[in-house]
Design a protein around this motif. Sequence first.
Motif, PDB file in Angstrom:
ATOM      1  N   ALA A 178      29.995  32.617  30.689  1.00  0.00           N
ATOM      2  CA  ALA A 178      29.703  33.081  29.326  1.00  0.00           C
ATOM      3  C   ALA A 178      30.503  34.341  29.028  1.00  0.00           C
ATOM      4  CB  ALA A 178      28.211  33.370  29.179  1.00  0.00           C
ATOM      5  N   GLY A 179      31.072  34.403  27.857  1.00  0.00           N
ATOM      6  CA  GLY A 179      31.865  35.566  27.461  1.00  0.00           C
ATOM      7  C   GLY A 179      33.269  35.554  28.011  1.00  0.00           C
ATOM      8  N   SER A 180      33.648  34.479  28.721  1.00  0.00           N
ATOM      9  CA  SER A 180      34.987  34.352  29.301  1.00  0.00           C
ATOM     10  C   SER A 180      35.426  35.626  30.019  1.00  0.00           C
ATOM     11  CB  SER A 180      36.020  34.014  28.200  1.00  0.00           C
ATOM     12  OG  SER A 180      35.693  32.803  27.574  1.00  0.00           O
ATOM     13  N   PRO A 181      34.789  35.962  31.142  1.00  0.00           N
ATOM     14  CA  PRO A 181      35.151  37.183  31.872  1.00  0.00           C
ATOM     15  C   PRO A 181      36.600  37.136  32.336  1.00  0.00           C
ATOM     16  CG  PRO A 181      33.794  35.745  33.231  1.00  0.00           C
ATOM     17  CD  PRO A 181      33.764  35.172  31.856  1.00  0.00           C
ATOM     18  N   SER A 182      37.261  38.288  32.287  1.00  0.00           N
ATOM     19  CA  SER A 182      38.641  38.377  32.752  1.00  0.00           C
ATOM     20  C   SER A 182      38.668  38.327  34.273  1.00  0.00           C
ATOM     21  CB  SER A 182      39.279  39.670  32.258  1.00  0.00           C
ATOM     22  OG  SER A 182      38.651  40.792  32.872  1.00  0.00           O
ATOM     23  N   GLY A 183      39.870  38.166  34.815  1.00  0.00           N
ATOM     24  CA  GLY A 183      40.002  38.157  36.264  1.00  0.00           C
ATOM     25  C   GLY A 183      39.553  39.463  36.879  1.00  0.00           C
ATOM     26  N   LYS A 184      39.883  40.574  36.230  1.00  0.00           N
ATOM     27  CA  LYS A 184      39.486  41.901  36.731  1.00  0.00           C
ATOM     28  C   LYS A 184      37.974  42.046  36.718  1.00  0.00           C
ATOM     29  CE  LYS A 184      40.422  46.259  37.874  1.00  0.00           C
ATOM     30  NZ  LYS A 184      41.130  46.657  39.119  1.00  0.00           N
ATOM     31  N   GLN A 185      37.333  41.607  35.640  1.00  0.00           N
ATOM     32  CA  GLN A 185      35.875  41.703  35.541  1.00  0.00           C
ATOM     33  C   GLN A 185      35.195  40.861  36.619  1.00  0.00           C
ATOM     34  OE1 GLN A 185      35.597  40.423  31.439  1.00  0.00           O
ATOM     35  NE2 GLN A 185      35.111  42.496  30.724  1.00  0.00           N
ATOM     36  N   LEU A 186      35.706  39.658  36.833  1.00  0.00           N
ATOM     37  CA  LEU A 186      35.127  38.765  37.834  1.00  0.00           C
ATOM     38  C   LEU A 186      35.342  39.320  39.238  1.00  0.00           C
ATOM     39  CD1 LEU A 186      33.570  36.129  37.697  1.00  0.00           C
ATOM     40  CD2 LEU A 186      35.724  34.889  37.999  1.00  0.00           C
ATOM     41  N   ALA A 187      36.517  39.908  39.471  1.00  0.00           N
ATOM     42  CA  ALA A 187      36.814  40.496  40.777  1.00  0.00           C
ATOM     43  C   ALA A 187      35.924  41.710  41.047  1.00  0.00           C
ATOM     44  CB  ALA A 187      38.282  40.890  40.851  1.00  0.00           C
ATOM     45  N   CYS A 188      35.672  42.511  40.031  1.00  0.00           N
ATOM     46  CA  CYS A 188      34.769  43.666  40.175  1.00  0.00           C
ATOM     47  C   CYS A 188      33.357  43.197  40.481  1.00  0.00           C
ATOM     48  CB  CYS A 188      34.780  44.515  38.907  1.00  0.00           C
ATOM     49  SG  CYS A 188      36.301  45.425  38.623  1.00  0.00           S
ATOM     50  N   TYR A 189      32.911  42.170  39.778  1.00  0.00           N
ATOM     51  CA  TYR A 189      31.564  41.631  39.986  1.00  0.00           C
ATOM     52  C   TYR A 189      31.399  41.101  41.405  1.00  0.00           C
ATOM     53  CZ  TYR A 189      27.566  38.458  39.443  1.00  0.00           C
ATOM     54  OH  TYR A 189      26.371  37.799  39.604  1.00  0.00           O
ATOM     55  N   ALA A 190      32.459  40.492  41.928  1.00  0.00           N
ATOM     56  CA  ALA A 190      32.403  39.925  43.269  1.00  0.00           C
ATOM     57  C   ALA A 190      32.680  40.954  44.353  1.00  0.00           C
ATOM     58  CB  ALA A 190      33.410  38.777  43.384  1.00  0.00           C
ATOM     59  N   GLY A 191      33.106  42.164  43.950  1.00  0.00           N
ATOM     60  CA  GLY A 191      33.369  43.213  44.924  1.00  0.00           C
ATOM     61  C   GLY A 191      34.651  43.028  45.700  1.00  0.00           C
ATOM     62  N   VAL A 192      35.665  42.416  45.074  1.00  0.00           N
ATOM     63  CA  VAL A 192      36.948  42.199  45.759  1.00  0.00           C
ATOM     64  C   VAL A 192      38.100  42.907  45.056  1.00  0.00           C
ATOM     65  CG1 VAL A 192      36.187  40.004  46.699  1.00  0.00           C
ATOM     66  CG2 VAL A 192      37.425  40.033  44.528  1.00  0.00           C
ATOM     67  N   ALA A 193      37.798  43.673  44.005  1.00  0.00           N
ATOM     68  CA  ALA A 193      38.845  44.400  43.282  1.00  0.00           C
ATOM     69  C   ALA A 193      39.049  45.767  43.938  1.00  0.00           C
ATOM     70  CB  ALA A 193      38.466  44.579  41.812  1.00  0.00           C
ATOM     71  N   PRO A 194      40.269  46.078  44.399  1.00  0.00           N
ATOM     72  CA  PRO A 194      40.520  47.381  45.031  1.00  0.00           C
ATOM     73  C   PRO A 194      40.661  48.491  43.994  1.00  0.00           C
ATOM     74  CG  PRO A 194      42.530  46.089  44.998  1.00  0.00           C
ATOM     75  CD  PRO A 194      41.449  45.214  44.415  1.00  0.00           C
ATOM     76  N   PHE A 195      40.111  49.665  44.305  1.00  0.00           N
ATOM     77  CA  PHE A 195      40.207  50.815  43.418  1.00  0.00           C
ATOM     78  C   PHE A 195      40.817  51.988  44.179  1.00  0.00           C
ATOM     79  CE2 PHE A 195      36.796  48.330  41.530  1.00  0.00           C
ATOM     80  CZ  PHE A 195      37.106  48.389  40.184  1.00  0.00           C
ATOM     81  N   GLU A 196      41.602  52.789  43.468  1.00  0.00           N
ATOM     82  CA  GLU A 196      42.220  53.966  44.081  1.00  0.00           C
ATOM     83  C   GLU A 196      41.151  54.995  44.416  1.00  0.00           C
ATOM     84  OE1 GLU A 196      45.712  57.303  43.064  1.00  0.00           O
ATOM     85  OE2 GLU A 196      45.136  55.793  41.591  1.00  0.00           O
ATOM     86  N   HIS A 197      41.350  55.702  45.524  1.00  0.00           N
ATOM     87  CA  HIS A 197      40.412  56.753  45.941  1.00  0.00           C
ATOM     88  C   HIS A 197      41.217  58.014  46.267  1.00  0.00           C
ATOM     89  CE1 HIS A 197      36.693  58.436  47.530  1.00  0.00           C
ATOM     90  NE2 HIS A 197      37.344  58.811  48.627  1.00  0.00           N
TER      91      HIS A 197
END
Length: 282
Positions: A178-197
Motif C-alpha cells: 500500500a502506498g507503493s513504498p520506494s526501495g529506500k523505504q522498504l530497505a529501511c523498514y527491513a533494516g538493510v539500508a546502510p546509513f553513514e555514522h
Amino acid sequence: MDEHSLVVIENRGIYHRLIWSFCSRKKLPLHIGNAAHIKWSFGIARGKNDKIDSMRLCNYAFKEADTLKATSALDPELLHFKDFVSTRTKLLKQITSIKVSVNELEGINEKSHQKLIAKSLQSAIDGIAKSILNIEVQINKIIEQNKAFQSNYDLQISIPGIGHITAIYLIGCTANFAGSPSGKQLACYAGVAPFEHSSGISVKGKTRVHRMANKDLKKLLHLCALSAIQYHMEFKLYYNRKKDEGKHSMSILNAVRNKIVLRVAAVIKSQAPYKNNYNIAA
C-alpha cells in the motif's frame, strides 16, 4: 466533519482495528500514524496518561496537517491474510523454542529420561506443524482468490532469491505494498539500508544499518541472500568479488539483501516481472 477533516490515531497493532473499521464504514477519512514517529515528534516528554497522550496526538496532527494523508479503507481480506501470516510466524517460533529446550536438556539428562522428554514434546511439535500446514493452505487460498495479491506475489518470486515465504510475508507486512513504498523505504523498514555514522573530524564510524527494523523480515531476507549467492551466478560472482576486496561477509550479505529489496520495490512499481539482464548479457 467536512471534506477537509481527518481523523488521526496511533498505530496500536490490532487494537486500533475497531476504530479503523468504524471509520471505513462511515466513510470518515482516517490517518493511522506510526507510533514511533508520533512519540519522537514530542521531543523530550515527561509524564504519561490517556489525557496527556490525546493532547500530544492532537498537537502532532495539527503540526503535521499538511503532510498527513488518509489511510486506505480497511480491507477485511487483507487483515485475515496478515493474521494468518503473523500466526504462522508465531507458531514457527514456538517450535524453535521447544527444540531449543530439548537440546539444552540433552547434555545434562540421563538418556532414558531425555528420550521421555523428547517423545513427550514431539507430539506438541507435530501438532504445531500440522497447524502451520493448515494456515499455509488458507494463505494460498486467499492469494489464489485475490487478483491483487496474486499479481504482486508472482512479481516477487520472479526475482532471484525471493521465495514463497518471503513473498507472502512482504504482502502481509506492507498491506500488499500500500502506498507503493520506494526501495529506500522498504530497505529501511527491513533494516538493510546502510546509513553513514560520522560527525565532524572526531567521529568516523563505518556505515551501519539501524537497529529499528522488522526483524522477522530481515531474517527472511538473510535467507534469500544466502540462496542468491549460492544458486544465482550474478550474486555469487558479486559476493566472491567483494570477498576478494577484503569486505566482511556480513557486510556483503547485507548489500545483497539491499539489492533484493530494491528489486522488489522496482517490480511492484513497474508491475512487470524481473528481467535477468545478467544472463542476457552473458
